[in-house]
Motif scaffolding. Sequence first.
Motif, PDB file in Angstrom:
ATOM      1  N   SER A 267       0.699  -1.161   0.046  1.00 38.26           N
ATOM      2  CA  SER A 267       0.152   0.110   0.050  1.00 38.26           C
ATOM      3  C   SER A 267       0.874   1.300   0.156  1.00 38.26           C
ATOM      4  O   SER A 267       0.507   2.198  -0.681  1.00 38.26           O
ATOM      5  CB  SER A 267      -0.938  -0.071   1.456  1.00 38.26           C
ATOM      6  OG  SER A 267      -1.701   1.127   1.207  1.00 38.26           O
ATOM      7  N   GLU A 268       1.709   1.393   0.835  1.00 38.14           N
ATOM      8  CA  GLU A 268       2.734   2.371   0.892  1.00 38.14           C
ATOM      9  C   GLU A 268       3.398   2.742  -0.526  1.00 38.14           C
ATOM     10  O   GLU A 268       3.823   3.794  -0.917  1.00 38.14           O
ATOM     11  CB  GLU A 268       3.972   2.387   2.099  1.00 38.14           C
ATOM     12  CG  GLU A 268       3.177   2.445   3.372  1.00 38.14           C
ATOM     13  CD  GLU A 268       4.213   2.040   4.521  1.00 38.14           C
ATOM     14  OE1 GLU A 268       5.395   1.417   4.066  1.00 38.14           O
ATOM     15  OE2 GLU A 268       3.871   1.875   5.596  1.00 38.14           O
ATOM     16  N   ALA A 269       3.832   1.489  -1.153  1.00 37.54           N
ATOM     17  CA  ALA A 269       4.547   1.658  -2.434  1.00 37.54           C
ATOM     18  C   ALA A 269       3.707   2.274  -3.287  1.00 37.54           C
ATOM     19  O   ALA A 269       4.151   3.036  -4.233  1.00 37.54           O
ATOM     20  CB  ALA A 269       5.386   0.294  -2.740  1.00 37.54           C
ATOM     21  N   GLN A 270       2.245   1.741  -3.347  1.00 35.17           N
ATOM     22  CA  GLN A 270       1.412   2.301  -4.308  1.00 35.17           C
ATOM     23  C   GLN A 270       1.212   3.562  -4.098  1.00 35.17           C
ATOM     24  O   GLN A 270       1.053   4.478  -5.133  1.00 35.17           O
ATOM     25  CB  GLN A 270       0.074   1.254  -4.216  1.00 35.17           C
ATOM     26  CG  GLN A 270       0.384  -0.047  -4.790  1.00 35.17           C
ATOM     27  CD  GLN A 270      -1.018  -0.911  -4.402  1.00 35.17           C
ATOM     28  OE1 GLN A 270      -1.862  -0.567  -3.331  1.00 35.17           O
ATOM     29  NE2 GLN A 270      -1.171  -2.075  -5.047  1.00 35.17           N
ATOM     30  N   GLY A 271       1.280   4.054  -2.846  1.00 37.02           N
ATOM     31  CA  GLY A 271       1.019   5.614  -2.419  1.00 37.02           C
ATOM     32  C   GLY A 271       2.008   6.380  -3.099  1.00 37.02           C
ATOM     33  O   GLY A 271       2.048   7.489  -3.720  1.00 37.02           O
ATOM     34  N   SER A 272       3.235   5.889  -2.856  1.00 42.13           N
ATOM     35  CA  SER A 272       4.568   6.446  -3.431  1.00 42.13           C
ATOM     36  C   SER A 272       4.471   6.620  -4.867  1.00 42.13           C
ATOM     37  O   SER A 272       4.760   7.790  -5.447  1.00 42.13           O
ATOM     38  CB  SER A 272       5.738   5.805  -3.106  1.00 42.13           C
ATOM     39  OG  SER A 272       6.105   5.721  -1.599  1.00 42.13           O
ATOM     40  N   ALA A 382      12.022   2.717 -10.703  1.00 43.88           N
ATOM     41  CA  ALA A 382      12.715   1.979  -9.558  1.00 43.88           C
ATOM     42  C   ALA A 382      11.558   1.690  -8.656  1.00 43.88           C
ATOM     43  O   ALA A 382      11.360   0.436  -8.304  1.00 43.88           O
ATOM     44  CB  ALA A 382      13.634   2.788  -8.965  1.00 43.88           C
ATOM     45  N   GLY A 383      10.655   2.476  -8.233  1.00 45.24           N
ATOM     46  CA  GLY A 383       9.589   2.206  -7.501  1.00 45.24           C
ATOM     47  C   GLY A 383       8.584   1.126  -7.990  1.00 45.24           C
ATOM     48  O   GLY A 383       7.799   0.239  -7.427  1.00 45.24           O
ATOM     49  N   LYS A 384       8.434   1.129  -9.234  1.00 46.85           N
ATOM     50  CA  LYS A 384       7.641   0.190 -10.152  1.00 46.85           C
ATOM     51  C   LYS A 384       8.066  -1.132  -9.751  1.00 46.85           C
ATOM     52  O   LYS A 384       7.465  -2.247  -9.792  1.00 46.85           O
ATOM     53  CB  LYS A 384       7.305   0.617 -11.478  1.00 46.85           C
ATOM     54  CG  LYS A 384       6.309  -0.432 -12.274  1.00 46.85           C
ATOM     55  CD  LYS A 384       6.096   0.191 -13.831  1.00 46.85           C
ATOM     56  CE  LYS A 384       5.281  -0.709 -14.484  1.00 46.85           C
ATOM     57  NZ  LYS A 384       5.173  -0.261 -15.884  1.00 46.85           N
ATOM     58  N   ALA A 385       9.494  -1.339 -10.088  1.00 43.98           N
ATOM     59  CA  ALA A 385       9.969  -2.507  -9.824  1.00 43.98           C
ATOM     60  C   ALA A 385      10.123  -3.030  -8.488  1.00 43.98           C
ATOM     61  O   ALA A 385       9.704  -4.274  -8.101  1.00 43.98           O
ATOM     62  CB  ALA A 385      11.492  -2.460 -10.216  1.00 43.98           C
ATOM     63  N   ALA A 386      10.198  -2.319  -7.537  1.00 45.56           N
ATOM     64  CA  ALA A 386       9.935  -2.431  -6.052  1.00 45.56           C
ATOM     65  C   ALA A 386       8.667  -2.923  -5.707  1.00 45.56           C
ATOM     66  O   ALA A 386       8.396  -3.870  -5.116  1.00 45.56           O
ATOM     67  CB  ALA A 386      10.313  -1.258  -5.130  1.00 45.56           C
ATOM     68  N   LEU A 387       7.692  -2.234  -6.547  1.00 47.27           N
ATOM     69  CA  LEU A 387       6.256  -2.720  -6.156  1.00 47.27           C
ATOM     70  C   LEU A 387       6.030  -3.929  -6.642  1.00 47.27           C
ATOM     71  O   LEU A 387       5.346  -4.782  -5.949  1.00 47.27           O
ATOM     72  CB  LEU A 387       5.395  -1.688  -6.729  1.00 47.27           C
ATOM     73  CG  LEU A 387       3.830  -1.998  -6.701  1.00 47.27           C
ATOM     74  CD1 LEU A 387       3.247  -1.944  -5.235  1.00 47.27           C
ATOM     75  CD2 LEU A 387       2.904  -0.979  -7.259  1.00 47.27           C
ATOM     76  N   GLY A 388       6.597  -4.529  -7.829  1.00 51.11           N
ATOM     77  CA  GLY A 388       6.378  -5.555  -8.256  1.00 51.11           C
ATOM     78  C   GLY A 388       7.038  -6.878  -7.473  1.00 51.11           C
ATOM     79  O   GLY A 388       6.056  -7.869  -7.250  1.00 51.11           O
ATOM     80  N   LYS A 389       7.935  -6.381  -6.712  1.00 50.28           N
ATOM     81  CA  LYS A 389       8.685  -7.257  -5.876  1.00 50.28           C
ATOM     82  C   LYS A 389       7.854  -7.490  -4.581  1.00 50.28           C
ATOM     83  O   LYS A 389       7.715  -8.548  -4.216  1.00 50.28           O
ATOM     84  CB  LYS A 389      10.160  -6.806  -5.634  1.00 50.28           C
ATOM     85  CG  LYS A 389      11.014  -7.796  -4.515  1.00 50.28           C
ATOM     86  CD  LYS A 389      12.338  -7.381  -4.269  1.00 50.28           C
ATOM     87  CE  LYS A 389      13.131  -8.303  -3.403  1.00 50.28           C
ATOM     88  NZ  LYS A 389      14.345  -7.663  -3.184  1.00 50.28           N
ATOM     89  N   LEU A 390       7.371  -6.581  -4.086  1.00 47.24           N
ATOM     90  CA  LEU A 390       6.757  -6.407  -3.007  1.00 47.24           C
ATOM     91  C   LEU A 390       5.200  -7.282  -3.222  1.00 47.24           C
ATOM     92  O   LEU A 390       4.645  -8.004  -2.254  1.00 47.24           O
ATOM     93  CB  LEU A 390       6.099  -5.149  -2.334  1.00 47.24           C
ATOM     94  CG  LEU A 390       7.329  -4.301  -1.735  1.00 47.24           C
ATOM     95  CD1 LEU A 390       6.945  -2.826  -1.537  1.00 47.24           C
ATOM     96  CD2 LEU A 390       7.872  -4.934  -0.461  1.00 47.24           C
ATOM     97  N   GLU A 391       4.537  -7.015  -4.152  1.00 47.91           N
ATOM     98  CA  GLU A 391       3.340  -7.771  -4.631  1.00 47.91           C
ATOM     99  C   GLU A 391       3.636  -9.150  -4.771  1.00 47.91           C
ATOM    100  O   GLU A 391       2.841  -9.879  -4.425  1.00 47.91           O
ATOM    101  CB  GLU A 391       2.902  -7.421  -6.036  1.00 47.91           C
ATOM    102  CG  GLU A 391       2.236  -5.816  -5.852  1.00 47.91           C
ATOM    103  CD  GLU A 391       1.604  -5.241  -7.057  1.00 47.91           C
ATOM    104  OE1 GLU A 391       0.866  -4.170  -7.160  1.00 47.91           O
ATOM    105  OE2 GLU A 391       2.357  -5.578  -8.343  1.00 47.91           O
ATOM    106  N   SER A 392       4.699  -9.546  -5.394  1.00 45.93           N
ATOM    107  CA  SER A 392       5.309 -10.895  -5.248  1.00 45.93           C
ATOM    108  C   SER A 392       5.243 -11.909  -3.850  1.00 45.93           C
ATOM    109  O   SER A 392       4.990 -12.714  -3.590  1.00 45.93           O
ATOM    110  CB  SER A 392       6.671 -11.227  -6.220  1.00 45.93           C
ATOM    111  OG  SER A 392       6.387 -10.675  -7.493  1.00 45.93           O
TER     112      SER A 392
END
Length: 621
Positions: A267-272, A382-392
């Motif tokens: 959720s925080e990554a999506q907010g960012s 970079a955030g998009k890549a991190a979000l993908g990792k968090l979603e995984s």
Amino acid sequence: MITITHITMTGQNVPDATVHFGPNLTLVRGPSDTGKSFIVDAIDFALGGSSLKDVPEREGYDRVQLGVRAGSGEVFTLVRATSGGRIGVYEELLSERTVAPPDFTLASKHSATSEDNLSRFLLGEIGLDDRRIRKNARNETDSLSFRNLAHLTVVDETQMQSEISPVLTGSYTTGTKEVSAFKLMLSGEDDSALQPILSTTERTRTRAAKAEVIESLIASLELRLDTTADRPELLDQLARLNTSIDTHSGALSAVVHKQSEAAQKVSEAQGSQISLRRRFVEVNALRSRLALLETQYASDLARLEMISEAGDLLGFFGTGVCTYCGSPLSGEHAREQHSEGADAAESISAEIEKTRSLRVDLSATLNDLDTEIETIREEHAAGKAALGKLESELAGVDEELQPSKTTLQELTKAKATVEKGLALYEQLEELRQALTAVMADNAKEVAIAAGSISYTLLDAFSREMSDLLEKWGFPDSASVRYDRADQDVIAGGQARAAHGKGVRAILHAAFTVALGQYCVNNGLPHPGFVVIDSPLVTYRPPDELDPTSEQADSMPSDLASRFYDSLQSSVGVQVIVMENTDPPEGVPVGATDVVFTKSVFGRYGYFPLSSPPKALTSGPS
């Protein structure tokens, strides 16, 4: 007789929801969840029903308005608040909300001693006011209410497919009155001449009948408990299940906490990401505006330099010789007559320097903005890549959680089964304790009421029903009849209740429509309208069915077309049909066709679509 002209829902700050009905056949068709069944419920509510379904689409609507046309030609609009209460009557047809007071009001509950109620008003319009019907085996009678007739003329989808006889509602306490109301419709004669039986013998017989019912309930419970463990064993199972549930709940809580943390990070990554997209839009817009300003500065410099050059060429800004008289620019001559050119030259030079300075500053700002835009793009990627990792990671936690959840669900289901068995034991104990005190057998009273309907009347009604089914193309329609002993429609040698739900629905529709047609043909009182919900929705052509399925006794594939043609051309009452499917041959000529689409094309449903779909937008990706 009366006919229904329209049904309208109104409220404050919401658009009116209205459907108009034709005098003969009206077909309201469309996908599920578009309000068709709600229309049936709203009509019944406006006619005195106890409550109105609370569906989400009804939010904001606080009135039901039912337009009615009497046989005399008079028109009325019945207005009832969705919360209940008295019914306002307007002596005109209103399909829009009004603030005007009604011409008069009526109580919603029937009363035999007062005409100031909706039931007496409707019964008076159809010629059945001040009638009485039998209510029990002791020949006690009750004042006829319009609600005693409502289920014979307004049939919802559940009733249509139910195994309960079309004459009955399934209520344990009203069966005798319902059969008596059916007899009144067939004969036109009420039960006001019956003399009550108040003997001690009759009361004793009633108590014995009550005991019989309780004994049958006990026998049914004992049969259900034959395959169930005894009570002590169930109590032991319940204790062990509670322990297992507590253990698994503790283990599950740790994984749930882990899942919650992972979900929070996502959720925080999506907010960012959302914040970066917003900043990108803001910076890009500012960059565009400043670029326009830079263009303006360049234009201003070009214009000022052109003026300076032109002045020099023409000698306007020189300091040696006057351009007007050719004299040297000195002394009083320079000060009083020819100083304007020098002043203009100085002003232009100053403005050029100022504009160049501003342009340098602006260029630096633009460079800063370009740098920030590039930084935003890099951070977004970079955030998009991190979000993908968090979603995984979250998906992995979900997979880890699923087995524990499944186990807990199975334990909870097993506990529910055990508790259900214990509840049956409790019911059995209560029935055994009440056996000597509570005795009722209402079925005998219903049988007595049914026995009062003559075979001659039932034969005439049965012929009306079989003739109607023959027009529809129903197989072996000549064998269809209403049986007094079974209190049900018989088709193909079987009671309606023994058939699949598709056949049950068709037979219920035939019963309801035929009753109206029978009353019209024999000059007998009838409400004048029939509302049936989904009489054909469960129908499928035989070659599409598994022969072992519940619908294997479906009707011929042309039945639907013949059904609608018959309702439009040869039925003497108004018929309103709610149906999911479209007529194979189209809607008959002259019929009223109301189509719901459940989409933005055409009419969405009974209630107007609250808001149009919104176009999706996105930032950088």
